[in-house]
Design an enzyme around this catalytic site. Structure first.
Site, PDB file in Angstrom:
ATOM      1  N   ASN A  20     -10.001   1.056   7.369  1.00 48.87           N
ATOM      2  CA  ASN A  20     -11.363   0.976   7.906  1.00 48.87           C
ATOM      3  C   ASN A  20     -11.414   0.653   9.396  1.00 48.87           C
ATOM      4  O   ASN A  20     -12.495   0.522   9.968  1.00 48.87           O
ATOM      5  CB  ASN A  20     -12.209  -0.021   7.115  1.00 48.87           C
ATOM      6  CG  ASN A  20     -11.653  -1.432   7.154  1.00 48.87           C
ATOM      7  OD1 ASN A  20     -10.622  -1.677   7.775  1.00 48.87           O
ATOM      8  ND2 ASN A  20     -12.333  -2.356   6.498  1.00 48.87           N
ATOM      9  N   HIS A  64      -4.444   6.296  -1.569  1.00 46.43           N
ATOM     10  CA  HIS A  64      -5.162   6.157  -0.299  1.00 46.43           C
ATOM     11  C   HIS A  64      -4.250   6.432   0.896  1.00 46.43           C
ATOM     12  O   HIS A  64      -4.728   6.677   1.998  1.00 46.43           O
ATOM     13  CB  HIS A  64      -5.743   4.746  -0.193  1.00 46.43           C
ATOM     14  CG  HIS A  64      -7.076   4.681   0.503  1.00 46.43           C
ATOM     15  ND1 HIS A  64      -7.934   5.766   0.624  1.00 46.43           N
ATOM     16  CD2 HIS A  64      -7.713   3.641   1.130  1.00 46.43           C
ATOM     17  CE1 HIS A  64      -9.019   5.401   1.274  1.00 46.43           C
ATOM     18  NE2 HIS A  64      -8.915   4.129   1.601  1.00 46.43           N
ATOM     19  N   TYR A 100       0.811  -1.218   0.000  1.00 46.84           N
ATOM     20  CA  TYR A 100       0.000   0.000   0.000  1.00 46.84           C
ATOM     21  C   TYR A 100       0.850   1.276   0.000  1.00 46.84           C
ATOM     22  O   TYR A 100       0.310   2.377  -0.087  1.00 46.84           O
ATOM     23  CB  TYR A 100      -0.911   0.020   1.221  1.00 46.84           C
ATOM     24  CG  TYR A 100      -1.902  -1.129   1.248  1.00 46.84           C
ATOM     25  CD1 TYR A 100      -2.982  -1.151   0.378  1.00 46.84           C
ATOM     26  CD2 TYR A 100      -1.749  -2.194   2.136  1.00 46.84           C
ATOM     27  CE1 TYR A 100      -3.885  -2.205   0.397  1.00 46.84           C
ATOM     28  CE2 TYR A 100      -2.647  -3.248   2.162  1.00 46.84           C
ATOM     29  CZ  TYR A 100      -3.718  -3.253   1.284  1.00 46.84           C
ATOM     30  OH  TYR A 100      -4.606  -4.298   1.301  1.00 46.84           O
TER      31      TYR A 100
END
Length: 217
Positions: free
Chosen positions: A91, A45, A40
């Protein structure tokens, strides 16, 4: 920790930011959202992570990122400024933010959450407070964990506004909100393009004196 400049991207920060900028922070706790793990790293993001790293370089902070025992975050401290990266997935950011608030004994008005926003154009940003998550799962998690939306957020734009191939002067139609967010869900996990990273660095450098620290010059 010694920060290395990116090989291809050369930031345009001033060589010596004023020392007084390091001594007076508008917010005590700056939280940059992102997902942990190499897969990531440098994705859209993870703009929250990228922002903290770049602020650290811009302000010449040479300390080390540290993880308190049993906590779900890592932090870098310099004077009054504390920067935090949740080590949870996006999340589940709320658990890490709640821990950091308690660990550093901060009030809600002393924190700033930095995150990507696909509804805002690349190179733009919005400083907001008391707003809903607008589909951002990290913010949704934080609101649920803290039981309130009354905290400051820095929404960093990552959306491209011009679609290649449109005739000159033509207006690009806006797809329905649900479709925009579905497409954003795919886009945000892509690696940041070099030209976009340059724009993001420039944006971060411009907003840091205005938003992150008190520049009284």
């Amino acid at each position: 920790m010694t920060f290395r400049k990116p090989v291809q991207i050369v930031p345009a920060w001033n060589q010596h930011p004023p020392i007084k900028m390091l001594q007076s922070s508008k917010f005590k706790l700056i939280v940059g959202l992102g997902n942990p793990g190499k897969e990531y790293a440098n994705t859209y993001h993870n703009v929250g992570y990228l922002t903290l790293d770049h602020i650290g370089r811009w302000l010449r902070i040479t300390g080390k990122w540290d993880r308190p025992s049993g906590k779900k975050f890592t932090y870098l401290k310099d004077g009054e400024l504390i920067m935090v990266k949740p080590l949870t997935f996006m999340n589940e950011s709320g658990a890490a933010v709640r821990q950091a608030l308690a660990y550093f004994k901060c009030e809600l008005q002393e924190i700033l959450i930095i995150h990507d926003d696909s509804d805002i154009a690349l190179g733009k940003y919005k400083l907001v407070s008391g707003r809903g998550p607008a589909g951002h799962r990290g913010i949704l998690s934080i609101i649920a964990a803290l039981g309130t939306k009354n905290f400051a957020r820095l929404r960093l734009g990552i959306r491209h506004t011009i679609k290649a191939g449109l005739p000159a002067g033509a207006r690009q139609s806006s797809p329905p909100l649900g479709l925009r967010r579905a497409k954003a869900g795919d886009f945000v996990l892509r690696k940041i393009r070099p030209e976009d990273k340059r724009v993001l660095y420039s944006t971060i450098e411009g907003l840091t004196p205005k938003v992150i620290v008190n520049d009284t010059s």
